[in-house]
Scaffold this active site. Structure first.
Site, PDB file in Angstrom:
ATOM      1  N   LYS A   1       0.856  -1.196   0.000  1.00 43.79           N
ATOM      2  CA  LYS A   1       0.000   0.000   0.000  1.00 43.79           C
ATOM      3  C   LYS A   1       0.893   1.248   0.000  1.00 43.79           C
ATOM      4  O   LYS A   1       1.960   1.223  -0.607  1.00 43.79           O
ATOM      5  CB  LYS A   1      -0.987  -0.056   1.175  1.00 43.79           C
ATOM      6  CG  LYS A   1      -1.748  -1.386   1.208  1.00 43.79           C
ATOM      7  CD  LYS A   1      -2.898  -1.416   2.168  1.00 43.79           C
ATOM      8  CE  LYS A   1      -3.593  -2.768   2.098  1.00 43.79           C
ATOM      9  NZ  LYS A   1      -4.786  -2.856   2.917  1.00 43.79           N
TER      10      LYS A   1
ATOM     11  N   GLU B   1      -9.622  -0.317  -1.635  1.00 46.81           N
ATOM     12  CA  GLU B   1      -9.184   1.042  -1.267  1.00 46.81           C
ATOM     13  C   GLU B   1      -9.165   1.953  -2.490  1.00 46.81           C
ATOM     14  O   GLU B   1      -9.275   3.175  -2.361  1.00 46.81           O
ATOM     15  CB  GLU B   1      -7.809   0.973  -0.580  1.00 46.81           C
ATOM     16  CG  GLU B   1      -7.950   0.410   0.832  1.00 46.81           C
ATOM     17  CD  GLU B   1      -6.730  -0.318   1.367  1.00 46.81           C
ATOM     18  OE1 GLU B   1      -5.642  -0.190   0.767  1.00 46.81           O
ATOM     19  OE2 GLU B   1      -6.868  -1.016   2.386  1.00 46.81           O
TER      20      GLU B   1
ATOM     21  N   GLY C   1      -7.381  -5.086   7.364  1.00 46.93           N
ATOM     22  CA  GLY C   1      -6.785  -4.249   8.393  1.00 46.93           C
ATOM     23  C   GLY C   1      -7.536  -4.249   9.712  1.00 46.93           C
ATOM     24  O   GLY C   1      -7.291  -3.402  10.569  1.00 46.93           O
TER      25      GLY C   1
HETATM   26  P1  13P Z   1      -4.390  -6.586   5.665  1.00 46.30           P
HETATM   27  O1  13P Z   1      -3.603  -7.843   5.458  1.00 46.30           O
HETATM   28  O2  13P Z   1      -3.581  -5.483   6.322  1.00 46.30           O
HETATM   29  O3  13P Z   1      -5.700  -6.833   6.310  1.00 46.30           O
HETATM   30  O4  13P Z   1      -4.709  -5.988   4.199  1.00 46.30           O
HETATM   31  C1  13P Z   1      -5.220  -6.836   3.233  1.00 46.30           C
HETATM   32  C2  13P Z   1      -5.152  -6.143   1.940  1.00 46.30           C
HETATM   33  O5  13P Z   1      -5.807  -5.140   1.723  1.00 46.30           O
HETATM   34  C3  13P Z   1      -4.250  -6.710   0.913  1.00 46.30           C
HETATM   35  O6  13P Z   1      -4.487  -6.151  -0.336  1.00 46.30           O
END
Ligand code: 13P
Length: 264
Positions: A18, A105, A179
């Site tokens: 990200k 996102e 998350g």
């Molecule tokens: P997390 O593993 O932090 O929950 O995020 C998952 C994600 O959005 C992977 O693209």
């Protein structure tokens, strides 16, 4: 739990950094590569989807270790007057072989709809990148009993008709699990992944069996073995835990342990 090494589908563990990562964090990439080169994820393919600014510097580190690189989005056009955008060709030129598309996102924060995701996937294929197309329902959609139709509609709208198991990977990421530390039950994941494989086959006849379907959303070293052991889960798309070499390789390492246990 059934065995995760399934004929014809090499497991894939992809990290999504990200908007995290400065050059000093390349030390984590070096550690991941060192462990991968030493067989830390035997049997599984490892890909790091880094911020575009780190791809060029990471490329020589990853090349010798068999670790792939990916971007996190791209424009559908190869070049042009699109200030601030990045094309699939540019990602490829910087060393990427994958690109994540349609992450929730970006669907939410950048208003990317299914048609736009499909156009970008076509751009990725044109440049010779593999697309990891994300789908997944929100909490409200799940609570309304709409998880399956929502995902079916995302798949139908986002997947180019020219997709093959070589060019496309699907990531099922329930939005409410990203998350949050929450994950669906193993039986909900199994049901959704089976459903996704059936929908792929309906949309792209004959392609369902070979297509890799990743699970994403709060995958950690502590839950990776049970999540990766679910039927039709061909690997993981990992967010937060991919920022730490120890955690990421703790997840990818479940495939080494599965291999150590002998043939499936
Ligand atoms: P997390 O593993 O932090 O929950 O995020 C998952 C994600 O959005 C992977 O693209």
């Amino acid at each position: 739990m059934d065995r995760p090494l399934r004929p014809g589908r090499r497991p894939l563990v992809a990290g999504n950094w990200k908007m995290h990562g400065l050059r000093k964090e390349l030390v984590e990439v070096e550690k991941i590569c060192a462990e991968a080169a030493a067989g830390g994820a035997d049997g599984a393919e490892i890909v790091l989807c880094l911020p575009a600014t780190l791809l060029g510097a990471a490329a020589p580190i990853c090349a010798g270790a068999g670790v792939g690189l990916g971007g996190q989005h791209c424009h559908n056009e190869p070049s042009g007057p699109f200030t601030g955008d990045i094309s699939a060709e540019m990602l490829k030129d910087a060393g990427a072989s994958y690109v994540i598309l349609g992450h929730s996102e970006r669907r939410t924060g950048h208003h990317e709809g299914d048609e736009s995701v499909r156009d970008k996937a076509n751009g990725a294929f044109r440049a010779g990148l593999r697309a990891i197309v994300c789908v997944g329902e929100t909490r409200a959609e799940r609570e309304a009993g709409d998880a399956l139709p929502v995902v079916a509609s995302q798949l139908a709208g986002s997947i180019p008709i020219t997709s093959t198991p070589e060019s496309l990977v699907i990531a099922y990421e329930p939005v409410w699990a990203i998350g949050t530390g929450l994950t669906p039950t193993l039986s909900d994941i199994a049901g959704m992944h089976r459903f996704i494989r059936e929908r792929i086959d309906a949309h792209l006849p004959g392609m369902g069996h070979g297509m890799r379907i990743l699970y994403g959303g709060s995958v950690k070293p502590g839950n990776a073995a049970e999540l990766m052991g679910v039927s039709n889960v061909d690997g993981a798309l990992v967010g937060g835990a991919s920022l730490s070499a120890r955690d990421f390789m703790g997840i990818a390492g479940v495939y080494r342990h599965f291999c150590d246990a002998g043939p499936a």
